[in-house]
Design an enzyme around this catalytic site. Structure first.
Site, PDB file in Angstrom:
ATOM      1  N   THR A  97      -3.909  13.061  -3.089  1.00  0.00           N
ATOM      2  CA  THR A  97      -2.894  13.994  -3.684  1.00  0.00           C
ATOM      3  C   THR A  97      -2.934  15.260  -3.317  1.00  0.00           C
ATOM      4  OG1 THR A  97      -2.732  12.158  -5.236  1.00  0.00           O
ATOM      5  CG2 THR A  97      -1.752  14.147  -6.030  1.00  0.00           C
ATOM      6  N   PHE A 172      -3.121  -4.262   1.812  1.00  0.00           N
ATOM      7  CA  PHE A 172      -3.286  -4.839   0.702  1.00  0.00           C
ATOM      8  C   PHE A 172      -4.671  -5.041   0.035  1.00  0.00           C
ATOM      9  CE2 PHE A 172       1.234  -5.513   1.532  1.00  0.00           C
ATOM     10  CZ  PHE A 172       1.784  -4.623   0.743  1.00  0.00           C
ATOM     11  N   LEU A 173      -5.731  -4.739   1.117  1.00  0.00           N
ATOM     12  CA  LEU A 173      -7.369  -5.266   0.734  1.00  0.00           C
ATOM     13  C   LEU A 173      -7.636  -4.472  -0.522  1.00  0.00           C
ATOM     14  CD1 LEU A 173      -9.374  -2.780   1.323  1.00  0.00           C
ATOM     15  CD2 LEU A 173      -8.702  -3.492   3.816  1.00  0.00           C
ATOM     16  N   LYS A 226       4.590  -1.530  -0.727  1.00  0.00           N
ATOM     17  CA  LYS A 226       2.968  -0.852  -1.067  1.00  0.00           C
ATOM     18  C   LYS A 226       2.876  -0.266  -2.403  1.00  0.00           C
ATOM     19  CE  LYS A 226      -1.248   0.181  -0.267  1.00  0.00           C
ATOM     20  NZ  LYS A 226      -2.358  -0.624   0.016  1.00  0.00           N
ATOM     21  N   ALA A 231       1.547  -0.094  -8.181  1.00  0.00           N
ATOM     22  CA  ALA A 231       2.089   0.717  -9.400  1.00  0.00           C
ATOM     23  C   ALA A 231       2.106  -0.463 -10.423  1.00  0.00           C
ATOM     24  CB  ALA A 231       3.462   1.350  -9.408  1.00  0.00           C
ATOM     25  N   CYS A 282      -6.376   4.379  -4.618  1.00  0.00           N
ATOM     26  CA  CYS A 282      -4.920   3.983  -4.490  1.00  0.00           C
ATOM     27  C   CYS A 282      -3.973   3.989  -5.755  1.00  0.00           C
ATOM     28  CB  CYS A 282      -4.800   2.503  -4.077  1.00  0.00           C
ATOM     29  SG  CYS A 282      -5.316   2.610  -2.196  1.00  0.00           S
ATOM     30  N   LYS A 285      -2.889   7.505  -7.116  1.00  0.00           N
ATOM     31  CA  LYS A 285      -2.267   8.279  -6.081  1.00  0.00           C
ATOM     32  C   LYS A 285      -0.875   7.657  -5.625  1.00  0.00           C
ATOM     33  CE  LYS A 285      -3.198   7.364  -1.671  1.00  0.00           C
ATOM     34  NZ  LYS A 285      -4.023   7.384  -0.491  1.00  0.00           N
ATOM     35  N   PHE A 344     -16.069   2.501  -9.027  1.00  0.00           N
ATOM     36  CA  PHE A 344     -15.107   2.398  -9.706  1.00  0.00           C
ATOM     37  C   PHE A 344     -14.869   0.756  -9.874  1.00  0.00           C
ATOM     38  CE2 PHE A 344     -11.568   0.530  -7.082  1.00  0.00           C
ATOM     39  CZ  PHE A 344     -12.040   0.496  -5.679  1.00  0.00           C
ATOM     40  N   ARG A 352     -14.261   6.939  -5.777  1.00  0.00           N
ATOM     41  CA  ARG A 352     -13.037   7.823  -5.830  1.00  0.00           C
ATOM     42  C   ARG A 352     -12.234   7.215  -7.197  1.00  0.00           C
ATOM     43  NH1 ARG A 352     -10.554   7.112   0.006  1.00  0.00           N
ATOM     44  NH2 ARG A 352     -11.404   5.065  -0.173  1.00  0.00           N
TER      45      ARG A 352
HETATM   46  C1  UDX Z   1      -6.074  -1.660  -5.208  1.00  0.00           C
HETATM   47  C2  UDX Z   1      -5.148  -3.084  -4.892  1.00  0.00           C
HETATM   48  O1  UDX Z   1      -5.636  -4.141  -5.587  1.00  0.00           O
HETATM   49  C3  UDX Z   1      -5.010  -3.204  -3.342  1.00  0.00           C
HETATM   50  O2  UDX Z   1      -3.969  -4.489  -3.240  1.00  0.00           O
HETATM   51  C4  UDX Z   1      -4.657  -2.029  -2.555  1.00  0.00           C
HETATM   52  O3  UDX Z   1      -4.705  -2.455  -1.242  1.00  0.00           O
HETATM   53  C5  UDX Z   1      -5.725  -0.837  -2.772  1.00  0.00           C
HETATM   54  O4  UDX Z   1      -5.790  -0.567  -4.118  1.00  0.00           O
HETATM   55  P1  UDX Z   1      -8.717  -1.555  -5.143  1.00  0.00           P
HETATM   56  O5  UDX Z   1      -8.626  -0.007  -5.298  1.00  0.00           O
HETATM   57  O6  UDX Z   1      -9.762  -1.655  -4.082  1.00  0.00           O
HETATM   58  O7  UDX Z   1      -7.396  -2.144  -4.660  1.00  0.00           O
HETATM   59  O8  UDX Z   1      -9.153  -2.183  -6.546  1.00  0.00           O
HETATM   60  P2  UDX Z   1      -8.586  -3.193  -7.560  1.00  0.00           P
HETATM   61  O9  UDX Z   1      -9.197  -4.551  -7.613  1.00  0.00           O
HETATM   62  O10 UDX Z   1      -7.291  -3.313  -7.555  1.00  0.00           O
HETATM   63  O11 UDX Z   1      -9.109  -2.573  -8.878  1.00  0.00           O
HETATM   64  C6  UDX Z   1      -8.346  -1.207  -9.339  1.00  0.00           C
HETATM   65  C7  UDX Z   1      -9.038  -0.901 -10.440  1.00  0.00           C
HETATM   66  O12 UDX Z   1      -8.829  -1.506 -11.685  1.00  0.00           O
HETATM   67  C8  UDX Z   1     -10.462  -0.757 -10.849  1.00  0.00           C
HETATM   68  O13 UDX Z   1     -11.215   0.134 -11.430  1.00  0.00           O
HETATM   69  C9  UDX Z   1     -10.805  -2.228 -11.504  1.00  0.00           C
HETATM   70  O14 UDX Z   1     -12.248  -2.092 -12.189  1.00  0.00           O
HETATM   71  C10 UDX Z   1      -9.572  -2.052 -12.401  1.00  0.00           C
HETATM   72  N1  UDX Z   1      -9.417  -3.380 -13.040  1.00  0.00           N
HETATM   73  C11 UDX Z   1      -8.934  -4.289 -12.143  1.00  0.00           C
HETATM   74  C12 UDX Z   1      -9.415  -3.451 -14.501  1.00  0.00           C
HETATM   75  O15 UDX Z   1      -9.548  -2.555 -15.114  1.00  0.00           O
HETATM   76  N2  UDX Z   1      -9.021  -4.797 -14.874  1.00  0.00           N
HETATM   77  C13 UDX Z   1      -8.565  -5.702 -14.007  1.00  0.00           C
HETATM   78  O16 UDX Z   1      -8.282  -6.830 -14.716  1.00  0.00           O
HETATM   79  C14 UDX Z   1      -8.548  -5.530 -12.540  1.00  0.00           C
HETATM   80  P1  ADP Z   2      -9.075   5.323   3.202  1.00  0.00           P
HETATM   81  O1  ADP Z   2      -9.474   4.810   2.004  1.00  0.00           O
HETATM   82  O2  ADP Z   2      -7.469   5.475   3.277  1.00  0.00           O
HETATM   83  O3  ADP Z   2      -9.567   4.488   4.699  1.00  0.00           O
HETATM   84  P2  ADP Z   2     -11.246   7.194   3.967  1.00  0.00           P
HETATM   85  O4  ADP Z   2     -11.220   8.648   3.260  1.00  0.00           O
HETATM   86  O5  ADP Z   2     -12.187   6.083   3.526  1.00  0.00           O
HETATM   87  O6  ADP Z   2      -9.597   6.737   3.632  1.00  0.00           O
HETATM   88  O7  ADP Z   2     -11.069   7.372   5.543  1.00  0.00           O
HETATM   89  C1  ADP Z   2     -10.218   8.317   6.225  1.00  0.00           C
HETATM   90  C2  ADP Z   2     -10.836   8.672   7.373  1.00  0.00           C
HETATM   91  O8  ADP Z   2      -9.871   9.283   8.335  1.00  0.00           O
HETATM   92  C3  ADP Z   2     -11.919   9.547   7.268  1.00  0.00           C
HETATM   93  O9  ADP Z   2     -13.165   9.102   8.029  1.00  0.00           O
HETATM   94  C4  ADP Z   2     -11.391  11.041   7.875  1.00  0.00           C
HETATM   95  O10 ADP Z   2     -12.538  11.657   8.542  1.00  0.00           O
HETATM   96  C5  ADP Z   2     -10.577  10.137   9.086  1.00  0.00           C
HETATM   97  N1  ADP Z   2      -9.600  11.357   9.524  1.00  0.00           N
HETATM   98  C6  ADP Z   2      -8.724  12.230   8.950  1.00  0.00           C
HETATM   99  N2  ADP Z   2      -7.924  12.651   9.729  1.00  0.00           N
HETATM  100  C7  ADP Z   2      -8.445  12.258  10.881  1.00  0.00           C
HETATM  101  C8  ADP Z   2      -7.740  12.591  12.366  1.00  0.00           C
HETATM  102  N3  ADP Z   2      -6.593  13.558  12.585  1.00  0.00           N
HETATM  103  N4  ADP Z   2      -8.426  12.073  13.357  1.00  0.00           N
HETATM  104  C9  ADP Z   2      -9.304  11.291  13.213  1.00  0.00           C
HETATM  105  N5  ADP Z   2      -9.763  10.953  12.046  1.00  0.00           N
HETATM  106  C10 ADP Z   2      -9.202  11.467  10.960  1.00  0.00           C
END
Ligand code: UDX
Ligand code: ADP
Length: 480
Positions: A97, A172-173, A226, A231, A282, A285, A344, A352
């Site tokens: 953000t 969506f992972l 997405k 959301a 995610c 943001k 998290f 994060r």
């Molecule tokens: C999320 C989406 O699930 C995924 O599809 C997208 O691509 C990226 O964002 P992620 O952030 O890895 O994935 O984790 P997620 O399992 O969704 O959990 C997000 C947060 O919600 C975590 O802090 C988790 O602990 C919390 N959570 C999840 C709860 O508090 N309760 C629940 O029932 C589920």
């Molecule tokens: P995400 O969770 O979306 O994968 P991360 O912060 O874990 O985000 O990874 C993003 C990666 O992209 C970082 O390792 C960063 O160094 C890399 N990156 C950012 N800008 C560039 C760029 N212009 N060229 C190559 N790599 C980049």
């Protein structure tokens, strides 16, 4: 098939790019996959011989890296070369953000996306399919297209003959189960205009994903889907956390409420666990992106609706630290609190937006001495997140357990001796090992009155029964 993809380049070796490309390389041994990043340290870790040193922890990832690395999966900093060799380029860079300027606090900062698109425009050769993989605000594909087009039309000395197609293929992972999610996706979304480009990307996924799970949309629907998926998921968590607070006030039990509503097939049982508040890179943001878009398009009511999901989450995190303070007689100075979990969620080393950050900051502010444990998060990472050095670094000679008026923290690698003299234990991440703690033994080590605050609801109340520990758990109106 004619003109199939033989060489993929992924820009960005992070939580999305790394695992996604590992699975593509694993499922498509006929395709060469090159993951590039500007961060030399990160690439070195991806190439590290010791698989425990990979820059991200995901169950099952190390095995794939072992199988495919330096066979058809390569990690390097050679961005120029790998872009020029690729038929298809995934952009998986970070999009945090914005912190200043227009849209600060809401809109995504697209500077890394723009830089990547410029690199592609400069170095790509022939026809290249550019796939946006990072979570992005709607219409980012337009920005990428514009940058690529301007290069195509450029009147520079060496005009480009390269051509491009841009696709949206959001990821969506979920962290902690990234490999499983990538190998068994609920759906794969491909947004785009050119059928031949879409077909080439679909062809890659067909190596392990069945046809009915490949969904084709226009590019903006794909981008918005997405944001909307995240959301909706985040909204469920704020909803259940709000009900948890009501349960605590009324004597209801949020687990029973979740179970009851989860049996309604229209609601479904997943994502109804009350916790310390959602974290991860995610959810917040993406919702803030929706808020920004809604405001931009003159829909303030829509913006306010989604903003309330984020506001509830922040309120909820503060609520937890406040109730801990209240139960410990309104002051935390001279009190030792063992914090279990900083990531998290479990099975990831990612912190994060972790709820632990705000909650720990609040407790330190109240004067607590925190002893923080997480099986996968380093002390250095916690120091960055809390913006505060650990006590042992600041006071080399002093003993942490010596109580202080001023709040501080330290981290521990092992739980042995962690509970000695502690006033409270706070569970913030649902790591399996915390479920196995013997509370009868722990109770004897703690200073009385002792408290266990279970913000993840992972402890069976029977394990705490008949100990001297006062037990609080999220969304539980009944006090033991
Ligand atoms: C999320 C989406 O699930 C995924 O599809 C997208 O691509 C990226 O964002 P992620 O952030 O890895 O994935 O984790 P997620 O399992 O969704 O959990 C997000 C947060 O919600 C975590 O802090 C988790 O602990 C919390 N959570 C999840 C709860 O508090 N309760 C629940 O029932 C589920
Ligand atoms: P995400 O969770 O979306 O994968 P991360 O912060 O874990 O985000 O990874 C993003 C990666 O992209 C970082 O390792 C960063 O160094 C890399 N990156 C950012 N800008 C560039 C760029 N212009 N060229 C190559 N790599 C980049």
């Amino acid at each position: 098939m004619k003109n199939s993809i033989h060489n993929i380049c992924c820009i960005g070796a992070g939580y999305v790019g790394g695992p996604t490309m590992a699975v593509i390389a694993d499922r498509c041994p006929h395709i060469e996959v090159n993951v590039v990043d500007i961060n030399q340290d990160r690439i070195n870790l991806w190439n590290s011989l010791d698989l425990n040193e990979l820059p991200i922890f995901e169950p099952g990832l190390d095995k794939i890296i072992e199988r495919r690395r330096n066979k058809n999966l390569f990690f390097s900093n050679d961005i120029k070369k790998q872009i020029s060799r690729a038929d298809m380029i995934f952009i998986s860079v970070n999009t945090p953000t914005k912190t200043k300027g227009i849209g600060a606090g809401k809109a995504s900062n697209l500077k890394w996306i723009e830089a990547s698109a410029r690199q592609v425009a400069l170095y790509a050769k022939g026809h290249t399919i550019v796939v946006e993989k990072s979570t992005l605000p709607v219409r980012t594909a337009e920005v990428i297209k514009e940058i690529l087009k301007s290069k195509q039309n450029s009147k520079e000395k060496h005009p480009k003959t390269s051509t491009f197609d841009v696709l949206s293929n959001p990821e969506f992972l979920s962290e902690g189960s990234a490999i499983y999610d990538l190998e068994n996706p609920d759906r794969v979304l491909i947004g785009g205009e050119n059928n031949s480009a879409i077909e080439k990307l679909a062809e890659i996924y067909r190596n392990w994903v069945s046809e009915e799970k490949l969904l084709q949309t226009n590019i903006w629907s794909s981008e918005l889907a997405k944001l909307t998926a995240n959301a909706f998921l985040a909204q469920r968590i704020s909803s259940i956390n709000s009900i948890g607070a009501l349960c605590e006030a009324t004597g209801a039990d949020v687990r029973e409420v979740s179970k009851a509503i989860g049996h309604d097939s229209r609601i479904g049982s997943k994502f109804l666990d009350a916790g310390p508040g959602f974290g991860g890179s995610c959810f917040k943001k993406d919702i803030l992106n929706l808020v920004y878009l809604s405001e931009y398009f003159g829909l303030p009511e829509v913006a306010a609706f989604w903003n309330s999901v984020v506001n509830l989450n922040a309120w909820h995190q503060n609520r937890i630290s406040k109730l801990i303070t209240k139960n410990l007689f309104g002051t935390l100075s001279n009190k030792k609190i063992v914090v279990l979990g900083f990531a998290f969620k479990s099975n990831t080393n990612d912190t994060r937006e972790s709820a632990a950050i705000q909650i720990c900051k609040n407790l330190i502010e109240e004067g607590a001495a925190l002893l923080i444990h997480d099986p996968k998060v380093s002390c250095d990472q916690i120091a960055i997140d809390l913006n505060l050095q650990p006590y042992s670094k600041k006071n080399k000679e002093s003993n942490f357990s010596e109580r202080n008026e001023e709040g501080n923290w330290d981290s521990i690698d092992s739980l042995e001796n962690a509970f000695d003299g502690a006033d409270a234990v706070l569970i913030l991440t649902e790591w399996m090992e915390y479920k196995k703690i013997n509370w009868r033994v722990t109770s004897n080590k703690m200073r009385k009155p002792a408290w266990l605050f279970d913000a993840r609801s992972i402890i069976d109340p029977n394990q705490v029964l008949n100990t001297d520990i006062n037990f609080w758990r999220i969304g539980d109106g009944v006090k033991l």
